[in-house]
Scaffold this active site. Structure first.
Site: not given
Ligand code: DGY
Length: 314
Positions: A150-152, A231, A233, A262, A280
């Site tokens: 996706g975007r990230i 990065t 979940r 978490e 996080h």
């Molecule tokens: C999100 O936006 O989902 C990130 O985990 C926050 O940093």
């Protein structure tokens, strides 16, 4: 009086923007109560640690919008919101580059033992350069497996290409050809990605199909000396299985920004030197967090003004 309940204080000008919402007052505080009549709450600005489920919705009978200050929204029960006609918004795009930057930071830190090295130096353990001292995993020329382009995921793959990495990816549906071409990314199955990558980076949303996507079996498929980065979940990874794979192989290292329970971290991970643990921080640069808060605020203002939300969750 109609109330916008903001669960946690927000950086930047978001609160000022919210105060411009027509006919509503703004109350900041994690726990509704003291001074807030829950029947007055028309908008909730939530963060990812707020569970917005059926019970929470039932306590807020006049709620019109949940504006999540995050791109992820696994903390919100979308079906329950839909059933009650409550709009849900998130903060896509504004955090893409920041989170991809941080992902590369974790990847490099884990591969090249940067955090571990820092501990060695501070502990007085640096005895001088030696050819075989603290050898890590080579990044350039290695293969990065991206789970979720996706975007990230795509922004991370773009950075990885600049580091000379090859890119594999997996997700439910194949990405558009133009994106595959731009990133020279090869589509593959989840299992093949885990067996063929030197680095695996998670960028999938958390849902019932991705919970423990990285379990003992998938970890066992990974190459000897490989590295896992998360990065996305925490619950996408079985932390106990990861700690085991870091202790006995095949993994050389991991970089984690998110955790299964978490803010708790599995004690077996805390005990290991070959995992970089961040609290996080994926989107935590000032400009990005201000932009996230501003977007959440603008979503609230739009909905309370009778306009469509800017970034509704689909
Ligand atoms: C999100 O936006 O989902 C990130 O985990 C926050 O940093």
């Amino acid at each position: 009086m109609p109330t916008v309940l903001v669960s946690k204080d927000l950086p930047g000008d978001a609160l000022d923007r919210l105060r411009r919402a027509p006919g509503a007052r703004v109350v900041v505080g994690a726990h509704p109560g003291g001074g807030v009549d829950l029947e007055d709450v028309v908008a909730l600005v939530a963060v990812l640690t707020d569970v917005v489920d059926g019970a929470r919705l039932a306590s807020l009978p006049n709620l019109r919008i949940v504006a999540n200050v995050a791109v992820g929204y696994d903390n919100v029960d979308l079906a329950a919101c839909r059933a009650r006609g409550v709009v849900v918004t998130n903060t896509p795009d504004v955090l893409t580059e920041s989170t991809a930057d941080f992902t590369m930071g974790l990847l490099l830190a884990a591969a090249r033992r940067i955090a571990e090295g820092d501990r060695v130096v501070r502990g007085g353990g640096f005895g001088g350069w030696a050819p075989s001292y603290m050898l890590g995993t080579a990044v350039s020329g290695a293969t990065l497996g991206v789970v979720g382009l996706g975007r990230i995921g795509a922004a991370t793959a773009r950075r990885a290409r600049a580091f000379g990495m090859n890119v594999l990816y997996t997700q439910r549906r194949r990405a558009p050809e133009a994106l595959e071409r731009e990133l020279a990314a090869t589509y593959t199955s989840v299992d093949a990605l885990f067996s063929e990558s030197d680095f695996v980076s998670l960028h999938c949303p958390l849902d019932e199909t991705t919970r423990h996507l990285v379990d003992a079996e998938r970890l066992a498929r990974m190459k000897p000396g490989s590295v896992l980065v998360n990065t996305a979940r925490g619950p996408c990874v079985d932390e106990a299985a990861l700690a085991q794979a870091l202790a006995t192989g095949p993994l050389a290292a991991a970089g984690l920004d998110v955790y299964e329970r978490e803010p708790a971290v599995h004690p077996a991970l805390l005990a290991r030197d070959n995992v970089v643990l961040a609290p996080h921080l994926g989107s935590a640069d000032r400009r990005t967090r201000e932009a996230m808060a501003r977007l959440a605020a603008d979503n609230v203002v739009a909905v309370l003004s009778g306009e469509p939300p800017l970034t509704p969750v689909p």
